[in-house]
Design a protein around this motif. Structure first.
Motif, mmCIF file in Angstrom:
data_model
loop_
_atom_site.group_PDB
_atom_site.id
_atom_site.type_symbol
_atom_site.label_atom_id
_atom_site.label_comp_id
_atom_site.label_asym_id
_atom_site.label_seq_id
_atom_site.Cartn_x
_atom_site.Cartn_y
_atom_site.Cartn_z
ATOM 1 N N VAL A 1 -13.834 -1.151 -14.769
ATOM 2 C CA VAL A 1 -14.148 -0.633 -13.436
ATOM 3 C C VAL A 1 -13.741 0.830 -13.326
ATOM 4 N N PHE B 1 -13.224 3.462 -10.386
ATOM 5 C CA PHE B 1 -13.072 3.397 -8.936
ATOM 6 C C PHE B 1 -12.684 4.759 -8.402
ATOM 7 N N GLU C 1 0.557 -15.513 -1.679
ATOM 8 C CA GLU C 1 1.038 -14.188 -1.242
ATOM 9 C C GLU C 1 -0.040 -13.122 -1.473
ATOM 10 N N MET D 1 -5.780 6.875 -1.839
ATOM 11 C CA MET D 1 -5.780 6.153 -3.118
ATOM 12 C C MET D 1 -6.317 7.064 -4.209
ATOM 13 N N ASN E 1 -8.158 7.981 -7.745
ATOM 14 C CA ASN E 1 -9.177 7.380 -8.623
ATOM 15 C C ASN E 1 -8.494 6.633 -9.758
ATOM 16 N N PHE E 2 -9.154 5.620 -10.264
ATOM 17 C CA PHE E 2 -8.603 4.940 -11.437
ATOM 18 C C PHE E 2 -9.710 4.269 -12.246
ATOM 19 N N THR E 3 -9.385 3.972 -13.497
ATOM 20 C CA THR E 3 -10.241 3.136 -14.334
ATOM 21 C C THR E 3 -9.440 1.895 -14.672
ATOM 22 N N TYR E 4 -10.002 0.753 -14.392
ATOM 23 C CA TYR E 4 -9.306 -0.493 -14.711
ATOM 24 C C TYR E 4 -10.079 -1.249 -15.791
ATOM 25 N N ASN F 1 -1.410 5.791 0.576
ATOM 26 C CA ASN F 1 -2.662 5.052 0.742
ATOM 27 C C ASN F 1 -2.884 3.992 -0.332
ATOM 28 N N VAL F 2 -1.862 3.238 -0.610
ATOM 29 C CA VAL F 2 -1.987 2.143 -1.583
ATOM 30 C C VAL F 2 -1.492 0.841 -0.933
ATOM 31 N N GLU F 3 -1.900 0.665 0.325
ATOM 32 C CA GLU F 3 -1.428 -0.478 1.106
ATOM 33 C C GLU F 3 -1.571 -1.818 0.364
ATOM 34 N N LEU F 4 -2.768 -2.069 -0.163
ATOM 35 C CA LEU F 4 -2.987 -3.376 -0.808
ATOM 36 C C LEU F 4 -2.056 -3.560 -2.004
ATOM 37 N N GLU G 1 1.394 -4.316 -0.871
ATOM 38 C CA GLU G 1 1.451 -5.736 -0.483
ATOM 39 C C GLU G 1 1.562 -6.629 -1.730
ATOM 40 N N TYR G 2 0.776 -6.315 -2.745
ATOM 41 C CA TYR G 2 0.852 -7.094 -3.997
ATOM 42 C C TYR G 2 2.259 -6.985 -4.599
ATOM 43 N N ALA H 1 4.606 -9.089 -2.820
ATOM 44 C CA ALA H 1 4.339 -10.491 -3.168
ATOM 45 C C ALA H 1 5.076 -10.871 -4.454
ATOM 46 N N ILE H 2 5.012 -10.000 -5.437
ATOM 47 C CA ILE H 2 5.691 -10.291 -6.706
ATOM 48 C C ILE H 2 7.208 -10.300 -6.516
ATOM 49 N N THR I 1 -3.143 0.109 -9.927
ATOM 50 C CA THR I 1 -4.405 0.758 -9.564
ATOM 51 C C THR I 1 -4.267 1.645 -8.326
#
Lengths: 388, 388
Positions: free
Chosen positions: A12, A14, A216, B1, B3-6, B210-213, B216-217, B220-221, B259
């Motif tokens: 990906v 992004f 979660e 956020m 840019n990134f390549t995953y 701007n890396v809210e998600l 959150e992850y 969670a961990i 990411t």
């Protein structure tokens, strides 16, 4: 936690200005001629088409265009694409558009390599043994098709909106530039957000035990999408909000959130597919209507998870588990209303007298659901609960 | 956020009785002869070795054994492995063990394909252009090496514990059966948990916006590991707790949580590496000591995130941002103490008079940190804060 195998080979890109990578990626993957699959209009007006074609030309990748894919993409159009791909002897397909375009491109890629009627791959009469390489440039974040091996196609003459999945259908490369989603209508943006939420709900409420980390993660996606969709409705140009929702869409259905689970429930999706098949409503709109009704029908099967949902998403901390669950479902409906999503079948234009045949249609491929197995009568009750 | 390549092509088998897949996977990948890289003892006593070898024999994959890898694996051992792999003309390496074994196997895989001294790949004198295919069976969840392209090796004569990363170093297949981790000592289990938490902290506190998600992850961990490590200490045989921590370890450092970020801070890791290089302490133990000291030194650079950490992890909801931040760091130290991790360098046996040369050593490869750039004097101050 259930055993699982996780494998997701999609690469990906992004972010801003990432579309330019598509030509190089095709070239490095040995593709000389590609079929560019797209919709009718938006990619031409937003400049996405120009960027893609410039990259292809720059990297000397030949391409032919197969345009006109619509929402709820139909089998006959896919069959046309397969024919063209064969005639033109393309090496790969390149989806440029939203989930419908990606799904169509995937089925074309599989169909080219299958001698019989491509619908056989949906009915189970044949398996997907191979497919043309699939690449994509995403312009509407919702379905997660950009990083999974699934596709949904509608056989219009039989009102069948059915899905397939195969490891051969993962895109090799998907490019997600959220900037190009700023021109989406509020309705498309909202429908996308509902679709993402629904994917998480299907996994979250499948009755799995001992999946704490994935619950979660699910809550993380739900909160993020619920937060940023409101920001986007106030300012469609907010790149950061687009980016959060775009990446949430991918992560919601790229298998990572499914690890260790029972496989997801998917009844709401199947129940919605029958709505879309009869009335050609947007998938996200149908899900906003169907999902809360499904929840009200099944919540007693897993009070613990529904009560947890109430706490973690809506901060509902008082009351019995059942009271929490019911309050959370009401809050979800209220949230859908706030973002302008429909919440009744009536709003979608569905005729009450069609509910019976829609229910019949929904269970045609198989019985539905995992948390609670649903037969035709169950589905009919859910439609009735969702009606007004 | 950002840019990134995953892209993460590692296929993971996770769960009970999954080791049996290794022979078939090697065979399907065209491997005829593999070098099995392992430690000294545990895989023989737990039955892991028997399962692996039975699967290899069953699928007619020849193998030679290269055993004796230790914690904080050393360059000279890796060089020995490279020599053996060349002599024996193996097609692939198979790591069977924890992070040290995986890292050694990766560097052997790269070293076999590089004509010069493999340390050149660490110093930047040469790049990893290719590597033998890497496979693995994980027996200790901590480093995340099973699903990433990183490796850390110690050059003992120079006290250099340095890392490398390359897309060629992703295992093709990794198998994680948490059941075989039930025989780990409490100390190894705790060190693993601290390592996982530390990986998340490095990403969470790198100053990204701007890396809210992903925040959150990360939360969670963190919550999942903090919850289940206590369950495991009470009952080492609790499969579900092992499974949660094992999958958390993989997800913490398989790039997914990275990411859109600035790339992670990594100062705590680098500062710890110098401790391990001089005193051969377990990486996790060193991190439990170094991380809170680093936090106390840098928290003012990003009060918002440290206050958020206080709220989301420790439910600290009153006070100024600074008060919350400082309380959270104290709570983290308390948590480390509760699970039996060391919290001072003194406990690790470090001599005060060595701090200076350890600090010198830590900044030898490059200046440290991203949230706050650290020079030798900063590192020395952190060591002093961590001392007693």
């Amino acid at each position: 936690m259930n055993n699982f195998t996780y494998y997701n080979p999609t690469k990906v890109y992004f972010g801003r200005d990432t579309i330019k990578n598509i030509g190089r990626e095709l070239r490095e993957n040995g593709i000389r001629k590609v079929m560019l699959v797209c919709g009718r209009q938006s990619i031409f007006s937003t400049g996405v088409y120009d960027r893609v074609s410039a990259s292809l030309v720059g990297w000397h990748v030949d391409f032919i265009r197969f345009s006109g894919i619509q929402a709820n993409p139909i089998l006959s159009k896919v069959q046309e694409g397969i024919k063209l791909a064969r005639q033109q002897e393309v090496d790969a397909v390149l989806a440029v558009g939203g989930g419908s375009v990606f799904d169509s491109a995937k089925v074309i890629a599989a169909g080219v390599k299958y001698d019989g009627d491509v619908w056989d791959l949906f009915t189970g009469q044949a398996r997907i043994e191979e497919a043309l390489p699939i690449f994509g440039v995403l312009t509407l974040s919702a379905t997660g098709s950009e990083m999974n091996g699934n596709a949904v196609i509608t056989k219009a003459d039989e009102n069948k909106k059915w899905g397939i999945g195969s490891r051969h259908l993962y895109p090799r490369v998907s490019i997600i530039d959220p900037e190009f989603q700023s021109t989406l209508s509020a309705r498309d943006t909202v429908n996308g957000a509902v679709d993402i939420l629904s994917h998480v709900f299907e996994l979250y409420f499948d009755g799995s035990k001992n999946v704490e980390l994935m619950q979660e993660y699910s809550e993380a996606i739900i909160r993020t999408v619920m937060k940023y969709i409101k920001i986007l409705l106030a300012d469609p140009d907010d790149y950061e909000a687009r980016a959060q929702i775009a990446w949430a869409a991918t992560l919601a259905l790229n298998n990572s959130n499914g690890t260790g689970r029972r496989g997801g429930d998917w009844a709401s999706h199947d129940i919605e597919h029958s709505v879309s098949a009869f009335y050609n409503v947007a998938h996200g709109a149908g899900l906003a209507v169907v999902t809360p009704a499904w929840m009200r029908y099944v919540y007693q099967e897993d009070l613990e998870t529904f009560a947890r949902f109430a706490e973690k998403i809506f901060n509902i901390t008082t009351g019995t588990q059942e009271e929490k669950a019911l309050q959370a479902i009401e809050q979800l409906i209220k949230f859908f209303q706030e973002i302008g999503a429909p919440v009744t079948l009536k709003e979608l234009g569905v005729q009450y007298e069609d509910l019976e045949k829609m229910a019949e249609n929904a269970v045609q491929q198989r019985s539905l659901g995992r948390l609670k197995k649903l037969q035709k009568e169950d589905v009919l009750t859910i439609y009735k609960m969702a009606y007004k």
